[in-house]
Design an enzyme around this catalytic site. Structure first.
Site, PDB file in Angstrom:
ATOM      1  N   GLU A   1     -13.272  19.117  17.278  1.00 27.00           N
ATOM      2  CA  GLU A   1     -14.493  18.441  16.833  1.00 27.00           C
ATOM      3  C   GLU A   1     -15.562  18.475  17.932  1.00 27.00           C
ATOM      4  OE1 GLU A   1     -13.688  14.887  13.918  1.00 27.00           O
ATOM      5  OE2 GLU A   1     -12.238  14.752  15.564  1.00 27.00           O
TER       6      GLU A   1
ATOM      7  N   GLU B   1      -3.883  16.542  11.804  1.00 30.75           N
ATOM      8  CA  GLU B   1      -4.078  15.171  11.329  1.00 30.75           C
ATOM      9  C   GLU B   1      -3.137  14.807  10.189  1.00 30.75           C
ATOM     10  OE1 GLU B   1      -7.193  15.681  14.116  1.00 30.75           O
ATOM     11  OE2 GLU B   1      -6.367  17.033  12.605  1.00 30.75           O
TER      12      GLU B   1
END
Length: 267
Positions: free
Chosen positions: A120, A140
């Site tokens: 990210e 995730e």
């Protein structure tokens, strides 16, 4: 170490900054934790990117040791409440917004692990250089968490929603070559240990541009891409006037027309 800046700003030891002429090299410095993003590291980076000295023309961001960033420090998440999770997400989103829309271009140098929150962060940079040993993942789904630092907004725009979903669902790991060729995630792919030098060279090239042109590119382009076509065209027209009205731009155009500047040629 911190650098001389317009006003005193203290940075934690997990954020190191070194000046190379007008280039600031900022290093994530938690190598023993694979540069995982603790709150201290996130807030330290936030302090740096929101307080970039006026003499800095570009930033190179890299990781100490063998990795760029292995994501969030999960030790800080394992017992967090819903409210605390919101706060972690908020400071991560704020950091990556600040990186993307800071006042100078940012080149990210990627090596080793570029995972979760690290990916990210890399996605918020304007230019990405990867060493051949870099690898990427969004685990995730396997950990029962969710991207929380703007990755669901930026990454689909870079590599596509389907690819991001598949990475999160399966935990798939992409090699540097796969991410470069298949996903088009990175702009440059170099050999082991060559990333930082290549990143600095690119930053120096970027810093030689007219400062207002660089600012217009990194501020306007992402916003134009999100506008409807007619709004985007109007914003583009405004930016043309602003950029070309700059004295530095006029000087450069004169130099080109008077054959003082090189023409673009095939390399």
């Amino acid at each position: 170490m911190s650098v001389g800046i317009d006003r005193p700003v203290a940075l934690p030891s997990c954020v190191q900054v070194e000046m190379r002429d007008t280039i600031a090299v900022v290093t994530l410095n938690r190598p023993e934790k694979r540069n995982s993003l603790s709150d201290e590291l996130v807030l330290g980076l936030q302090t740096f990117f929101s307080s970039i000295p006026s003499h800095v023309q570009a930033v190179v961001m890299n990781g100490a040791g063998e990795n760029f960033c292995a994501g969030l420090d999960l030790n800080e998440l394992k017992e967090s409440s819903v409210t605390e999770s919101f706060e972690t997400s908020k400071i991560g989103q704020r950091l990556n917004d600040t990186v993307q829309f800071c006042k100078v271009p940012v080149v990210a140098v990627l090596h080793g692990a570029v995972i979760g929150g690290g990916l990210e962060l890399a996605a918020a940079a304007h230019v990405r250089v990867a060493e051949s040993g870099a690898y990427y993942a969004l685990p995730e789904g396997t950990r029962g968490i969710f991207l929380g630092s703007g990755g669901t907004v930026r990454l689909p725009r870079l590599i596509g929603t389907s690819a991001v979903m598949e990475m999160m669902l399966t935990g798939r790991v992409y090699t540097a070559e796969e991410a470069h060729q298949l996903l088009r995630l990175t702009h440059y792919l170099v050999g082991p240990g060559e990333g930082l030098q290549r990143g600095i060279e690119l930053a120096q090239k970027i810093a030689s541009n007219a400062p207002l042109a660089n600012f217009a590119i990194i501020q306007a382009m992402p916003r134009i891409a999100e506008q409807d076509p007619y709004g985007g065209l109007f914003t583009e027209m405004l930016m043309v006037g602003i950029a070309q009205g700059d004295d530095e731009a006029k000087r450069r155009l004169r130099d080109f027309l008077e054959r003082k500047a090189n023409k673009v040629v095939r390399q």
